[in-house]
Write a protein that holds these residues in place. Structure first.
Motif, PDB file in Angstrom:
ATOM      1  N   ILE A  96       0.866  -1.177   0.000  1.00 52.42           N
ATOM      2  CA  ILE A  96       0.000   0.000   0.000  1.00 52.42           C
ATOM      3  C   ILE A  96       0.902   1.227   0.000  1.00 52.42           C
ATOM      4  O   ILE A  96       1.800   1.348   0.836  1.00 52.42           O
ATOM      5  N   LEU A  97       0.672   2.124  -0.939  1.00 52.80           N
ATOM      6  CA  LEU A  97       1.494   3.315  -1.098  1.00 52.80           C
ATOM      7  C   LEU A  97       0.632   4.563  -0.899  1.00 52.80           C
ATOM      8  O   LEU A  97      -0.428   4.703  -1.513  1.00 52.80           O
ATOM      9  N   VAL A  98       1.077   5.452  -0.015  1.00 54.83           N
ATOM     10  CA  VAL A  98       0.424   6.753   0.190  1.00 54.83           C
ATOM     11  C   VAL A  98       1.467   7.828  -0.065  1.00 54.83           C
ATOM     12  O   VAL A  98       2.562   7.781   0.514  1.00 54.83           O
ATOM     13  N   THR A  99       1.144   8.774  -0.934  1.00 59.79           N
ATOM     14  CA  THR A  99       2.067   9.866  -1.234  1.00 59.79           C
ATOM     15  C   THR A  99       1.385  11.194  -0.936  1.00 59.79           C
ATOM     16  O   THR A  99       0.222  11.404  -1.263  1.00 59.79           O
ATOM     17  N   GLY A 100       2.126  12.084  -0.296  1.00 56.09           N
ATOM     18  CA  GLY A 100       1.598  13.409   0.046  1.00 56.09           C
ATOM     19  C   GLY A 100       2.570  14.490  -0.372  1.00 56.09           C
ATOM     20  O   GLY A 100       3.756  14.247  -0.595  1.00 56.09           O
ATOM     21  N   GLY A 101       2.070  15.710  -0.490  1.00 52.13           N
ATOM     22  CA  GLY A 101       2.917  16.845  -0.797  1.00 52.13           C
ATOM     23  C   GLY A 101       3.556  16.791  -2.164  1.00 52.13           C
ATOM     24  O   GLY A 101       4.593  17.411  -2.399  1.00 52.13           O
ATOM     25  N   THR A 102       2.956  16.052  -3.109  1.00 44.51           N
ATOM     26  CA  THR A 102       3.448  16.075  -4.488  1.00 44.51           C
ATOM     27  C   THR A 102       3.397  17.503  -5.007  1.00 44.51           C
ATOM     28  O   THR A 102       4.330  17.980  -5.653  1.00 44.51           O
TER      29      THR A 102
END
Length: 335
Positions: A96-102
């Motif tokens: 599971i991958l969560v990315t923030g602040g792109t």
């Protein structure tokens, strides 16, 4: 369409750099950078919270640094790129991958990812998932409250949108020139993140889910689209209202409509869902279901479409006083 959307301006203001209709060169890009200043602290808001997770006793979380963005030559700082992952990593588990602040200016994108890591990462790890959270992928943009980042490779001013630089990862390998993508569109924030994500995907059974956390703010229309028009030398860009509420962006290569409906139902318990405009659209894209649009994510080269995840999602929420306060935006990202 909401009353708020009706009352917003109907045309984009002129950005005060360069000549209308003429793409920026080095001089204009340098002039743009002089308009950008530090407005908040990445170290205080982001790094301190992530480092605190690494010091928790008996924690199932591990804090890692996957790179550094060095913008000292431009008068700014050096920014460590940080991630939080499940400490017990099993090659037979899906990821599971969560990315923030792109997009660094979209505050709840970064804070939502951090809150997920603080409060929920271990719960999903206990269910048999490898969990990886990139908390703030564009730290300079976070500090300056900007959509773009300075430089593609760190050596000159490029004025790059970091969410148009993600190349599709096929079979856990980076594909630098996939059909429909422009290999010249690169930035170091995306390059470093992609390599880190790819290494963890290769050490997992599959990528099950990728959520990339974003906001849509009024400054999209008042600052960032006008600056893009100026940078690219384009004209006659059709004005689009900012959707009032939360909406979900699906990818056309893996739309999974039932998954997105489930997300909408969960978020609706926290905040309101954006409605289509009079054309049945949001941000110029047709609404496929309540609060859902579908885009050609890999052609756009967005972060949320670059893996082989079965379920992929770019979140969007409109922060506004009384109707969706910052804390509610953060909660909606986590939901």
């Amino acid at each position: 369409m909401s009353e708020l959307a009706v009352n917003r301006v109907k045309e984009y203001p002129v950005f005060p750099v360069g000549e209308p209709g003429v793409p920026w060169g080095p001089a204009e890009k340098s002039a743009w950078l002089k308009t950008v200043t530090k407005k908040r602290s990445y170290a205080e808001d982001i790094v301190s919270r992530v480092e605190a997770m690494g010091k928790e006793d008996n924690s199932g979380k591990e804090v890692v640094q996957y790179g550094v963005i060095d913008y000292e030559k431009f008068g700014f700082d050096r920014y460590p790129l940080l991630a939080v992952k499940s400490k017990e990593w099993n090659k037979s588990n899906p990821m599971i991958l969560v990315t923030g602040g792109t997009h660094g200016y979209e505050t709840s994108g970064a804070l939502g990812a951090i809150i997920f890591a603080e409060n929920h990462l271990e719960r999903y790890a206990a269910k048999g998932y490898n969990v990886l959270v990139h908390v703030c992928q564009s730290p300079w943009a976070y500090e300056t409250v900007h959509r773009w980042t300075i430089s593609a490779k760190g050596d000159e001013v490029d004025a790059v949108d970091p969410n148009r630089c993600w190349n599709y990862q096929k079979n856990k390998e980076l594909v630098w020139d996939p059909p429909g993508c422009d290999p010249k569109l690169q930035c170091q924030e995306a390059m470093l993140a992609m390599k880190h994500i790819a290494s963890h995907a290769a050490d997992s059974a599959s990528v099950l889910l990728h959520v990339d956390c974003h906001e849509t703010t009024d400054t999209d229309n008042t600052l960032f689209i006008p600056s893009k028009i100026a940078r690219d030398g384009t004209t006659n860009k059709q004005w689009e209202p900012i959707p009032d509420g939360w909406y979900s962006v699906a990818n056309d290569h893996a739309p999974e409509p039932e998954f997105h409906k489930y997300v909408i139902e969960a978020v609706e318990k926290v905040t309101h869902i954006a409605e289509a405009d009079e054309k049945g659209e949001m941000i110029g894209e047709k609404v496929s279901d309540k609060g859902i649009i579908t885009i050609a994510g890999r052609q756009w080269q967005v972060c949320g479409a670059h893996t082989d995840a079965r379920y992929s999602l770019t979140t969007e929420v409109y922060p506004q006083p009384k109707r969706c306060e910052p804390e509610t935006c953060n909660e909606a990202q986590v939901a």
